[in-house]
Enzyme design. Structure first.
Site, PDB file in Angstrom:
ATOM      1  N   GLY A  14       0.567  -0.842   0.307  1.00 30.70           N
ATOM      2  CA  GLY A  14      -0.233   0.264   0.036  1.00 30.70           C
ATOM      3  C   GLY A  14       0.959   1.109   0.449  1.00 30.70           C
ATOM      4  O   GLY A  14       0.155   2.206   0.723  1.00 30.70           O
ATOM      5  N   TYR A 157     -15.172  -3.465   8.535  1.00 30.68           N
ATOM      6  CA  TYR A 157     -13.271  -2.434   8.779  1.00 30.68           C
ATOM      7  C   TYR A 157     -12.801  -2.401   9.886  1.00 30.68           C
ATOM      8  O   TYR A 157     -12.306  -2.847  10.594  1.00 30.68           O
ATOM      9  CB  TYR A 157     -13.515  -0.869   7.752  1.00 30.68           C
ATOM     10  CG  TYR A 157     -12.660  -0.636   8.307  1.00 30.68           C
ATOM     11  CD1 TYR A 157     -11.224  -0.349   7.034  1.00 30.68           C
ATOM     12  CD2 TYR A 157     -12.357   0.501   8.532  1.00 30.68           C
ATOM     13  CE1 TYR A 157     -10.081   0.632   7.214  1.00 30.68           C
ATOM     14  CE2 TYR A 157     -11.108   1.279   8.284  1.00 30.68           C
ATOM     15  CZ  TYR A 157     -10.085   1.351   8.392  1.00 30.68           C
ATOM     16  OH  TYR A 157      -8.112   1.495   8.258  1.00 30.68           O
TER      17      TYR A 157
END
Length: 252
Positions: A14, A157
């Site tokens: 990422g 999440y």
């Protein structure tokens, strides 16, 4: 306290922008050879340009186990034993908070795949090499949502980040005998990428002020604040620290 990672090799997922970019740049600045990876490969050249010549970029989807293994094999075959893994890839995949009865299995699973399974797969791929060298630093980037509730209201999440914290603690005990530490950084709200910018503006002035008043220091942090915590965990100064979660959130 001086952090020197000369001679170490790090893989950061990422790393196209936000926390991942700041972490890759920070690691490069203290001497590490960095492999900055992201599925957003169009953003990686800017990371490399900022980090300098010791930063190399690779397109990588952390939900693809074979792609991860192939990337690790390629890096190791070039003579770079990966000493440091930073599992930063994640996010909400463009989703917004909705009532539980509106959540599809596909939406739920997608967030788990990138935030939790991705961390598992990368650690799995790198563990054999770290064991062979009897050294490793794994740093997972979770979220305050994994310790409490998510500002986004996205059930998957919060759950995936909590699961990643559990994975951190479990792997710390499993891998510790090989001198591999596994720790976790749990950021608070930081305006670090397009998704967090959208979330910040969607709060409106009242919501933004509520967030700030809930922080002891009364201000938001920066991606570099998160990177500094990672640098500590990756360094020799944290050699006897494992299985820990460090909240970097300005104080709650």
């Amino acid at each position: 306290m001086k952090i020197d990672l000369a001679g170490r090799t790090a893989l950061v997922t990422g790393a196209g922008h936000g926390f991942g970019r700041a972490i890759a740049v920070g690691l490069a600045k203290v001497g590490a050879t960095v492999f900055a990876c992201d599925i957003l490969d169009d953003e990686l050249p800017e990371t490399a340009a900022i980090a300098g010549p010791s930063c190399h970029i690779r397109r990588l989807d952390v939900t693809d186990a074979e792609a991860i293994r192939s990337t690790v094999r390629e890096i190791e075959a070039a003579g770079h034993g990966i000493d440091i893994l930073v599992n930063n890839a994640g996010g909400v995949l463009g989703q917004v908070g909705r009532p539980i009865e509106e959540i599809s299995l596909r939406d739920w699973q997608g967030i788990f795949d990138v935030n939790l399974t991705g961390a598992f797969l990368t650690a799995q791929a790198l563990a054999p090499g770290m064991k062979a060298r009897r050294f490793g630093r794994i740093v997972n980037i979770s979220s305050g949502a994994g310790l409490g509730i998510s500002l986004t209201g996205i059930q998957a999440y919060a759950s995936a980040k909590a699961g990643q914290i559990g994975l951190t603690r479990q792997l710390a005990h499993e891998l510790g005998p090989w001198n591999i530490t596994v720790n976790n950084v749990a950021p608070g709200f930081v305006r670090s990428n397009p998704a967090s910018e959208r979330q910040w503006h969607a709060m409106g002035e009242d919501g933004q002020e509520k967030v700030l008043q809930g922080i002891a220091l009364k201000r938001l942090g920066t991606p570099e604040d998160i990177a500094n915590a990672v640098l500590f965990f990756a360094s020799e100064h944290a050699g006897w620290i494992s299985g820990q979660v460090l909240s970097v959130d300005g104080g709650k």
